[in-house]
Scaffold this active site. Structure first.
Site, PDB file in Angstrom:
ATOM      1  N   GLU A  58      -8.556 -14.123 -10.112  1.00 10.53           N
ATOM      2  CA  GLU A  58      -7.457 -13.547  -9.322  1.00 10.53           C
ATOM      3  C   GLU A  58      -6.261 -14.485  -9.319  1.00 10.53           C
ATOM      4  OE1 GLU A  58      -8.344 -11.699  -5.563  1.00 10.53           O
ATOM      5  OE2 GLU A  58      -6.207 -11.432  -5.114  1.00 10.53           O
ATOM      6  N   ASP A 132       4.745 -11.504  -6.370  1.00 12.40           N
ATOM      7  CA  ASP A 132       6.107 -11.602  -5.832  1.00 12.40           C
ATOM      8  C   ASP A 132       7.034 -10.756  -6.698  1.00 12.40           C
ATOM      9  OD1 ASP A 132       5.415 -13.483  -3.787  1.00 12.40           O
ATOM     10  OD2 ASP A 132       5.304 -15.026  -5.338  1.00 12.40           O
ATOM     11  N   LYS A 136      15.732  -8.950  -7.744  1.00  8.02           N
ATOM     12  CA  LYS A 136      17.067  -9.015  -8.359  1.00  8.02           C
ATOM     13  C   LYS A 136      16.934  -9.082  -9.876  1.00  8.02           C
ATOM     14  CE  LYS A 136      19.354 -11.386  -4.589  1.00  8.02           C
ATOM     15  NZ  LYS A 136      19.798 -12.683  -4.089  1.00  8.02           N
ATOM     16  N   GLU A 209      -0.933  -5.741   1.144  1.00  5.60           N
ATOM     17  CA  GLU A 209      -0.998  -4.283   1.002  1.00  5.60           C
ATOM     18  C   GLU A 209      -1.036  -3.611   2.384  1.00  5.60           C
ATOM     19  OE1 GLU A 209      -4.516  -3.288  -1.160  1.00  5.60           O
ATOM     20  OE2 GLU A 209      -4.437  -1.199  -0.585  1.00  5.60           O
TER      21      GLU A 209
END
Ligand SMILES: C[S@@+](CC[C@H](N)C(=O)[O-])C[C@H]1O[C@@H](n2cnc3c(N)ncnc32)[C@H](O)[C@@H]1O
Length: 227
Positions: A58, A132, A136, A209
């Site tokens: 993970e 993340d 932008k 989540e």
């Protein structure tokens, strides 16, 4: 296949938050040295875990609730979790301690540094849950979902292994679909929209989540098979 992690480094943002409480610091000092993967050199899962069980990985486990739930559900599978945020690592240590888990090892640092050290074709599954988003456009290169990291992920997964991506971010979702649409080594498993709109039963909810759902966001669950 060799991909130099220095060319695809994805470590941005903070690695420390609030100061650890005394009990957290004690867990960090005593448990992490026992559970951390070796600091350098090729990673040998048999040497690390003492068995040849399937191996899952993970990237950015946050507070570790998903990783701990997967490890508890499948004690005969080994897991390596990576997270550079110290408070997240302590969160995972707490889950490991509470549940008495023995099948997780930890890399505190850039996940790609650990991934690169695994043999090619050694992973049965890899999770990238709510990376993340770097929304932008000028930060798009920072996203984990880019061809450099995906080259490495593709190299480390066995044929038939699964890559799971979760996100609630519309820009990231579109970006990830664009990147994965350009990757013939991966087959998207969705047959109909419910396959990526509904959380699969064996996909425990992550903290991020849950927060996203609390804000009314839709969450997308992508499963790709390595061809
Ligand atoms: C938005 S959070 C999601 C955390 C968790 N997966 C969840 O769903 O709750 C993204 C996490 O990835 C971690 N992260 C970002 N880049 C990383 C990297 N290169 N290696 C390891 N962890 C990373 C961050 O520290 C952060 O905890």
């Amino acid at each position: 296949m060799t991909v130099d992690p220095a060319t695809i480094r994805r470590l941005y943002g903070r690695s420390k938050g609030h100061k650890l409480r005394v009990g957290q610091q004690a867990m960090f000092d005593t448990m992490l040295p026992e559970l951390a993967i070796p600091e350098d050199g090729p990673l040998d899962a048999r040497a690390i875990f003492g068995n040849d069980s399937p191996l899952e990985f993970e990237i950015g486990f946050g507070s570790g609730e998903h990783l701990a739930a997967q490890a508890a559900a499948r004690p005969d599978t080994n897991f390596i979790g990576c997270e550079h945020f110290i408070n997240g690592v302590v969160g995972l240590l707490g889950h490991i301690k509470d549940a008495g888990l023995t099948n997780i090892r930890i890399h505190m640092g850039d996940a790609l540094d650990a991934l690169e050290r695994l043999p090619d074709g050694s992973l049965d599954r890899l999770y990238l849950l709510h990376p993340d988003p770097w929304p932008k456009a000028k930060h798009a290169k920072r996203r984990m979902m880019n061809h450099g990291p995906i080259d490495m992920i593709a190299a480390k997964l066995k044929p038939g292994a699964e890559f799971r991506l979760g996100t609630d971010h519309p820009i990231y979702c579109r970006w990830a679909m664009m990147i994965m649409g350009q990757r013939p080594e991966f087959a998207w498993q969705a047959q109909n929209p419910r396959d990526f709109l509904d959380r699969p039963e064996d996909w425990p909810e992550t903290r991020y989540e849950r927060k996203a759902r609390g804000k009314g966001h839709e969450v997308w669950y992508f499963r790709y098979l390595r061809q």
